[in-house]
Design a protein around this motif. Structure first.
Motif, PDB file in Angstrom:
ATOM      1  N   ILE A   4      36.901  21.177  60.646  1.00  0.00           N
ATOM      2  CA  ILE A   4      36.677  21.525  59.235  1.00  0.00           C
ATOM      3  C   ILE A   4      37.806  20.922  58.408  1.00  0.00           C
ATOM      4  N   THR A   5      37.463  20.395  57.237  1.00  0.00           N
ATOM      5  CA  THR A   5      38.473  19.863  56.315  1.00  0.00           C
ATOM      6  C   THR A   5      38.381  20.620  54.993  1.00  0.00           C
ATOM      7  N   LEU A   6      39.508  21.097  54.514  1.00  0.00           N
ATOM      8  CA  LEU A   6      39.560  21.761  53.216  1.00  0.00           C
ATOM      9  C   LEU A   6      39.484  20.710  52.107  1.00  0.00           C
ATOM     10  N   ARG A   7      38.626  20.934  51.115  1.00  0.00           N
ATOM     11  CA  ARG A   7      38.492  19.980  49.997  1.00  0.00           C
ATOM     12  C   ARG A   7      39.156  20.495  48.716  1.00  0.00           C
ATOM     13  N   HIS A   8      38.871  21.728  48.367  1.00  0.00           N
ATOM     14  CA  HIS A   8      39.477  22.275  47.145  1.00  0.00           C
ATOM     15  C   HIS A   8      39.385  23.802  47.169  1.00  0.00           C
ATOM     16  N   LEU A   9      40.260  24.434  46.407  1.00  0.00           N
ATOM     17  CA  LEU A   9      40.228  25.880  46.163  1.00  0.00           C
ATOM     18  C   LEU A   9      40.178  26.051  44.655  1.00  0.00           C
ATOM     19  N   THR A  10      39.139  26.722  44.160  1.00  0.00           N
ATOM     20  CA  THR A  10      38.924  26.806  42.719  1.00  0.00           C
ATOM     21  C   THR A  10      38.599  28.241  42.317  1.00  0.00           C
ATOM     22  N   PHE A  11      39.279  28.730  41.281  1.00  0.00           N
ATOM     23  CA  PHE A  11      38.980  30.023  40.669  1.00  0.00           C
ATOM     24  C   PHE A  11      38.195  29.756  39.383  1.00  0.00           C
ATOM     25  N   VAL A  12      37.071  30.457  39.190  1.00  0.00           N
ATOM     26  CA  VAL A  12      36.250  30.255  38.001  1.00  0.00           C
ATOM     27  C   VAL A  12      35.925  31.602  37.373  1.00  0.00           C
ATOM     28  N   GLY A  13      35.601  31.561  36.078  1.00  0.00           N
ATOM     29  CA  GLY A  13      35.203  32.754  35.341  1.00  0.00           C
ATOM     30  C   GLY A  13      34.407  32.339  34.116  1.00  0.00           C
ATOM     31  N   GLN A  14      33.854  33.324  33.411  1.00  0.00           N
ATOM     32  CA  GLN A  14      32.971  33.034  32.281  1.00  0.00           C
ATOM     33  C   GLN A  14      33.711  32.406  31.105  1.00  0.00           C
ATOM     34  N   SER A  15      34.909  32.909  30.769  1.00  0.00           N
ATOM     35  CA  SER A  15      35.576  32.480  29.536  1.00  0.00           C
ATOM     36  C   SER A  15      36.966  31.924  29.778  1.00  0.00           C
ATOM     37  N   VAL A  16      37.200  31.407  30.971  1.00  0.00           N
ATOM     38  CA  VAL A  16      38.519  30.844  31.293  1.00  0.00           C
ATOM     39  C   VAL A  16      38.338  29.458  31.896  1.00  0.00           C
ATOM     40  N   ALA A  17      39.363  28.637  31.717  1.00  0.00           N
ATOM     41  CA  ALA A  17      39.328  27.309  32.329  1.00  0.00           C
ATOM     42  C   ALA A  17      39.520  27.441  33.834  1.00  0.00           C
ATOM     43  N   ALA A  18      38.805  26.631  34.594  1.00  0.00           N
ATOM     44  CA  ALA A  18      38.902  26.695  36.060  1.00  0.00           C
ATOM     45  C   ALA A  18      40.330  26.391  36.505  1.00  0.00           C
ATOM     46  N   GLN A  61      43.439  37.391  35.819  1.00  0.00           N
ATOM     47  CA  GLN A  61      42.522  38.133  34.958  1.00  0.00           C
ATOM     48  C   GLN A  61      41.558  37.166  34.273  1.00  0.00           C
ATOM     49  N   GLY A  62      40.312  37.549  34.218  1.00  0.00           N
ATOM     50  CA  GLY A  62      39.286  36.700  33.615  1.00  0.00           C
ATOM     51  C   GLY A  62      38.536  35.857  34.623  1.00  0.00           C
ATOM     52  N   TYR A  63      39.112  35.679  35.823  1.00  0.00           N
ATOM     53  CA  TYR A  63      38.439  34.917  36.875  1.00  0.00           C
ATOM     54  C   TYR A  63      37.611  35.872  37.738  1.00  0.00           C
ATOM     55  N   SER A  64      36.408  35.467  38.076  1.00  0.00           N
ATOM     56  CA  SER A  64      35.501  36.367  38.791  1.00  0.00           C
ATOM     57  C   SER A  64      35.160  35.896  40.204  1.00  0.00           C
ATOM     58  N   ARG A  65      35.193  34.566  40.453  1.00  0.00           N
ATOM     59  CA  ARG A  65      34.790  34.070  41.768  1.00  0.00           C
ATOM     60  C   ARG A  65      35.742  32.973  42.240  1.00  0.00           C
ATOM     61  N   ILE A  66      35.810  32.852  43.576  1.00  0.00           N
ATOM     62  CA  ILE A  66      36.603  31.796  44.203  1.00  0.00           C
ATOM     63  C   ILE A  66      35.636  30.831  44.890  1.00  0.00           C
ATOM     64  N   LEU A  67      35.894  29.544  44.723  1.00  0.00           N
ATOM     65  CA  LEU A  67      35.092  28.510  45.379  1.00  0.00           C
ATOM     66  C   LEU A  67      35.992  27.770  46.362  1.00  0.00           C
ATOM     67  N   THR A  81      31.599  30.643  48.262  1.00  0.00           N
ATOM     68  CA  THR A  81      32.025  31.381  47.069  1.00  0.00           C
ATOM     69  C   THR A  81      32.117  32.859  47.410  1.00  0.00           C
ATOM     70  N   ARG A  82      33.023  33.521  46.699  1.00  0.00           N
ATOM     71  CA  ARG A  82      33.200  34.958  46.935  1.00  0.00           C
ATOM     72  C   ARG A  82      33.792  35.588  45.675  1.00  0.00           C
ATOM     73  N   SER A  83      33.409  36.813  45.410  1.00  0.00           N
ATOM     74  CA  SER A  83      33.989  37.553  44.286  1.00  0.00           C
ATOM     75  C   SER A  83      35.443  37.897  44.583  1.00  0.00           C
ATOM     76  N   LEU A  84      36.277  37.911  43.539  1.00  0.00           N
ATOM     77  CA  LEU A  84      37.672  38.306  43.721  1.00  0.00           C
ATOM     78  C   LEU A  84      37.784  39.751  44.179  1.00  0.00           C
ATOM     79  N   ASP A  85      36.718  40.540  43.981  1.00  0.00           N
ATOM     80  CA  ASP A  85      36.725  41.939  44.420  1.00  0.00           C
ATOM     81  C   ASP A  85      36.363  42.079  45.885  1.00  0.00           C
ATOM     82  N   GLY A  86      36.038  40.954  46.549  1.00  0.00           N
ATOM     83  CA  GLY A  86      35.685  41.008  47.968  1.00  0.00           C
ATOM     84  C   GLY A  86      34.181  41.040  48.161  1.00  0.00           C
TER      85      GLY A  86
END
Length: 620
Positions: A4-18, A61-67, A81-86
């Motif tokens: 497996i090769t890791l490509r990127h880790l990204t936090f995203v949300g509705q009103s925030v920049a990734a 704060q403001g980020y909802s999911r991890i990619l 993808t997974r929610s920051l809440d688990g």
């Protein structure tokens, strides 16, 4: 062998920049200022490998999911993808870097094990490296269970605490109940064979009783170990306790002097406050009396005005002159002296004049009294001003003392809490020692146990593995690394004749890094199953040399900067897998172009601030 090769880790949300970091195919170095989210990247990667919780931080704060973008077999790209809440994971085919707007291609349960759904994260990840059917041994009776990705996580993702811990990299939890399992996972990777061929043995009645007691005591030990708030051993804890006691004595001595001084100032303040209160009461009484005197003066003035009018009217009307009777109007010749006396008119005038004189005398005396009273009130007011100024000065002194005393009290409170925590940890360690003695005694009774507690890796595989470790340490020019072997009883490396756990934190960290990279290389070079990537947080705790003025404790044993530079170079050129390194020190500028370097500056106006954009400044 698939990897497996890791490509990127990204936090995203509705009103925030990734917030994202890309990983290079060979080596990625994230470095720079502290408190910028470097170690949080490691925590997030571990979270995406199945930990139940992710530490909440204000920056997230403001980020909802991890990619998490991955390249798996046949160069296929997928995104977990997974929610920051688990909770459960969602799988998308392709490289997703924004908040998904479509349903996932697959849903993977966070739970793993024989009773969990077939589609779970652990089975999916392990299937990519041909370990989906692996079984690992959990006790000396050869009881087995399916391998979980969490069983492998500590061998591929090593956070800073684990990197410097005294626990063996093979047995990261230090828990008796997990020792057989953790040792079996290491053996499985090292030799490329799981424990599926083992046959579970039947215990005799005595063994079952002892085993039940051992498991009960082991559970008690596990519960006690959870109470420990530090990874230090008993000796280190007692050293810390002594230092804390000495610091407490110093703070108590300092506080006692300040408290005595404060008590004196408070007593002075109380005396001044009483004097001020008494003066204000006397001023109030004086003002009340002056008010009553004012009313009396007004009465005197009114009386004098009235008497003056009587005197003036008497003069105008002739009440005070002899002649026509002022009472009956009779002419002098018709007046009967037996009824009216001539002196009656004169007596009336004298009476009015006498009353005026008496009233004026009383008024003048009262004016002198009022003047004296006002003088006393004025003096008392000046005294209150003086006392108020003294009170203000004393209050300033009291605030000054409190400003010095509050940090001392706060520090003392922290020290007392630290002492209580250390004493609690020592008590727990003593209890654990007692429990371990009981377990050892019961295990000694099982003389007929045909199965050893742990199955050791073969000497051939261990020799190959430790040879890689030795070669790696020599390339890095780590001191005292000419001899390396693996202690089967302690499940740890012995370098230069000393156990890794007996070294300072700097040496423990670099040896843990060498262990992790060597295990990955051992597997990859031989085509044995391994995820193919490693994540190392702060593998080299460095110092800048004597000229830096660093003061090292006996538990430091830090590495020179050159070791870090050679480690970076090795990972960039000689390591066959993918490596992510988190460090505070700057990497050398001579690394090859394939190395991805990400610097966090913690500056709003220069470079990249951190993993997350900076929080808004106060007032802006």
């Amino acid at each position: 062998m698939n990897r497996i090769t890791l490509r990127h880790l990204t936090f995203v949300g509705q009103s925030v920049a990734a917030a994202s970091v890309d990983f290079g195919p060979k080596l990625t170095i994230v470095y720079g200022a502290s408190e910028t989210g470097k170690s949080y990247i490691v925590e997030a990667l571990d979270f995406m490998l199945g930990t139940s919780e992710l530490r909440a931080i204000p920056e997230a704060q403001g980020y909802s999911r991890i990619l998490l973008g991955l390249t798996i077999s046949d160069n296929e790209t997928v995104t977990l993808t997974r929610s920051l809440d688990g909770g459960d994971f969602e799988l998308y085919y392709g490289d997703v870097r924004a908040l998904p707007s479509r349903p996932p291609d697959e849903t993977l349960s966070e739970k793993s094990g024989s009773k969990t759904p077939k589609s779970n994260l652990s089975k999916y990840i392990l299937a990519q490296v041909s370990l989906q059917d692996a079984l690992v041994r959990t006790n000396s009776a050869n009881k087995k269970r399916p391998l979980s990705i969490r069983d492998l996580a500590h061998l591929i993702v090593v956070n800073e605490t684990q990197m410097q811990a005294r626990q063996s990299p093979v047995l990261p939890t230090g828990q008796y109940t997990r020792r057989t399992l953790e040792a079996s996972v290491f053996r499985m990777l090292l030799q490329g064979e799981d424990d599926s061929q083992l046959i579970e043995t039947a215990d005799s009645t005595t063994k079952k009783v002892n085993r039940g007691k051992i498991e009960l005591l082991a559970q008690v030990i596990t519960d006690l170990e959870r109470q420990l708030q530090t990874g230090d051993d008993e000796s280190a804890l007692r050293d810390r306790l002594q230092r804390v006691d000495n610091a407490i004595e110093e703070h108590v001595s300092s506080i006692e002097g300040a408290v005595r001084n404060r008590a004196e100032v408070v007593a002075r303040l109380q005396a001044l406050s009483r004097s001020s209160t008494e003066l204000h009461e006397r001023i109030s009484d004086g003002n009340s009396l002056a008010g009553r005197f004012g009313l009396l003066l007004e009465q005197y003035e009114s009386d004098l005005t009235r008497l003056a009018l009587v005197q003036e009217a008497g003069s105008l009307l002739g009440f005070f002159d002899p002649g026509v009777c002022v009472f009956c109007g009779a002419l002098p010749e018709n007046q009967h002296l037996r009824e009216h006396l001539e002196i009656e008119s004169t007596a009336l005038a004298e009476s009015v004049s006498s009353e005026i004189d008496k009233t004026m005398s009383l008024r003048d005396d009262l004016r002198l009294t009022v003047e004296d009273l006002n003088a006393q009130i004025g003096f008392q007011i000046s005294q209150t001003h003086r006392i108020d100024n003294e009170i203000s000065t004393v209050n300033d002194e009291l605030r000054r003392i409190d400003s010095l005393l509050d940090p001392e009290r706060s520090a003392l409170g922290d020290l007392m809490a630290m002492k209580s925590s250390i004493e609690k940890s020592l008590s727990v360690i003593e209890q654990i020692a007692v429990m371990n003695e009981r377990i050892a005694a019961m295990r000694s009774e099982d003389e007929h146990d045909s199965q050893p507690v742990d199955r050791d890796p073969s000497d051939l595989m261990l020799e190959g593995f430790t040879g890689i470790v030795r070669e790696m340490l020599n390339i890095w020019e780590v001191p005292e690394s000419s001899t390396v072997h693996y202690d089967k009883k302690r499940f740890d490396l012995v370098v230069g004749g000393r156990l890794r756990s007996a070294r300072g934190k700097g040496m423990r960290a670099v040896l843990h890094a060498a262990f992790t990279l060597s295990l990955a290389r051992h597997c990859l070079d031989r085509g044995l199953p391994h995820p193919g990537f490693t994540v190392l947080d702060s593998p080299v705790v460095t110092y800048r040399g004597p000229e830096s003025g660093d003061h090292l404790s006996s538990d430091d044993e830090l590495m020179p900067q050159s070791v870090a530079d050679r480690l970076f170079s090795y990972a960039a050129t000689s390591f066959p897998g993918q490596c992510l390194i988190i460090e505070n020190v700057d990497p050398p500028t001579t690394l090859n172009r394939d190395t991805r370097m990400v610097k966090f500056t913690r500056l709003r106006t220069e470079g990249r601030y951190g993993f997350f954009p900076p929080l808004p400044e106060d007032g802006g």
